[in-house]
Design a protein around this motif. Structure first.
Motif, PDB file in Angstrom:
ATOM      1  N   ASP A  46      11.388   3.934   2.272  1.00  0.00           N
ATOM      2  CA  ASP A  46      11.568   3.384   0.923  1.00  0.00           C
ATOM      3  C   ASP A  46      11.253   1.895   0.865  1.00  0.00           C
ATOM      4  O   ASP A  46      11.008   1.358  -0.218  1.00  0.00           O
ATOM      5  CB  ASP A  46      12.994   3.632   0.428  1.00  0.00           C
ATOM      6  N   ARG A  65       2.843  11.123   8.396  1.00  0.00           N
ATOM      7  CA  ARG A  65       1.860  10.888   7.324  1.00  0.00           C
ATOM      8  C   ARG A  65       2.271  11.581   6.037  1.00  0.00           C
ATOM      9  O   ARG A  65       2.139  11.023   4.945  1.00  0.00           O
ATOM     10  CB  ARG A  65       0.476  11.346   7.762  1.00  0.00           C
ATOM     11  N   SER A  66       2.756  12.809   6.138  1.00  0.00           N
ATOM     12  CA  SER A  66       3.179  13.549   4.947  1.00  0.00           C
ATOM     13  C   SER A  66       4.328  12.842   4.250  1.00  0.00           C
ATOM     14  O   SER A  66       4.331  12.686   3.027  1.00  0.00           O
ATOM     15  CB  SER A  66       3.600  14.969   5.323  1.00  0.00           C
ATOM     16  N   ALA A  67       5.316  12.417   5.031  1.00  0.00           N
ATOM     17  CA  ALA A  67       6.465  11.721   4.453  1.00  0.00           C
ATOM     18  C   ALA A  67       6.043  10.397   3.825  1.00  0.00           C
ATOM     19  O   ALA A  67       6.498  10.038   2.733  1.00  0.00           O
ATOM     20  CB  ALA A  67       7.528  11.490   5.526  1.00  0.00           C
ATOM     21  N   ALA A  69       3.088   9.571   2.661  1.00  0.00           N
ATOM     22  CA  ALA A  69       2.218   9.792   1.508  1.00  0.00           C
ATOM     23  C   ALA A  69       3.030   9.970   0.221  1.00  0.00           C
ATOM     24  O   ALA A  69       2.600   9.528  -0.844  1.00  0.00           O
ATOM     25  CB  ALA A  69       1.326  11.004   1.739  1.00  0.00           C
ATOM     26  N   THR A  70       4.198  10.567   0.323  1.00  0.00           N
ATOM     27  CA  THR A  70       5.014  10.764  -0.878  1.00  0.00           C
ATOM     28  C   THR A  70       5.521   9.444  -1.438  1.00  0.00           C
ATOM     29  O   THR A  70       5.921   9.373  -2.591  1.00  0.00           O
ATOM     30  CB  THR A  70       6.232  11.680  -0.595  1.00  0.00           C
ATOM     31  N   ARG A  71       5.471   8.407  -0.627  1.00  0.00           N
ATOM     32  CA  ARG A  71       5.926   7.078  -1.067  1.00  0.00           C
ATOM     33  C   ARG A  71       4.767   6.078  -1.174  1.00  0.00           C
ATOM     34  O   ARG A  71       4.991   4.895  -1.387  1.00  0.00           O
ATOM     35  CB  ARG A  71       6.990   6.562  -0.121  1.00  0.00           C
ATOM     36  N   GLY A  72       3.557   6.552  -0.957  1.00  0.00           N
ATOM     37  CA  GLY A  72       2.390   5.691  -1.083  1.00  0.00           C
ATOM     38  C   GLY A  72       2.179   4.731   0.069  1.00  0.00           C
ATOM     39  O   GLY A  72       1.456   3.746  -0.070  1.00  0.00           O
TER      40      GLY A  72
END
Length: 108
Positions: A46, A65-67, A69-72
């Motif tokens: 965050d 990377r997946s985690a 990506a959800t936060r940019g």
């Protein structure tokens, strides 16, 4: 720019974060760098624009990377010899290269 350095237990990432912070300061960049662990990643993401992943976590890279990506947040896998980068300048170069790749050419 908020840089998060992630390793298994947080010790080696602390050294890398300190070094990259000093290197950024030396270049006149207002970057922050903090250390985290794979376990603290969901919370730490965050407050990160870019995540530097310790080489020993290469097997977890897809999940990270997946985690991220959800936060940019961008993700960079650090090279095996990252701990030899005493000045942090090579590591900072990796950060800046990742940022250049993420930005459209007309905003650079």
């Amino acid at each position: 720019m908020r840089i998060l350095v992630v390793c298994g237990a947080g010790a080696s990432s602390t050294f890398v974060a300190q070094r990259v912070r000093r290197a950024a300061l030396g270049r006149g960049l207002e970057y922050s760098a903090s250390a985290g662990t794979a376990h603290s990643l969901p919370t730490d993401l965050d407050a990160a624009d870019i995540v530097l992943v310790g080489p020993h976590l290469a097997g977890e890279l897809d999940g990270i990377r997946s985690a991220a990506a959800t936060r940019g947040a961008a993700v960079v896998l650090l090279p095996d010899d990252v701990f030899a980068d005493i000045t942090g300048t090579r590591t900072l170069d990796l950060v800046e290269e990742a940022l250049r790749v993420r930005q459209p050419a007309d905003t650079i």
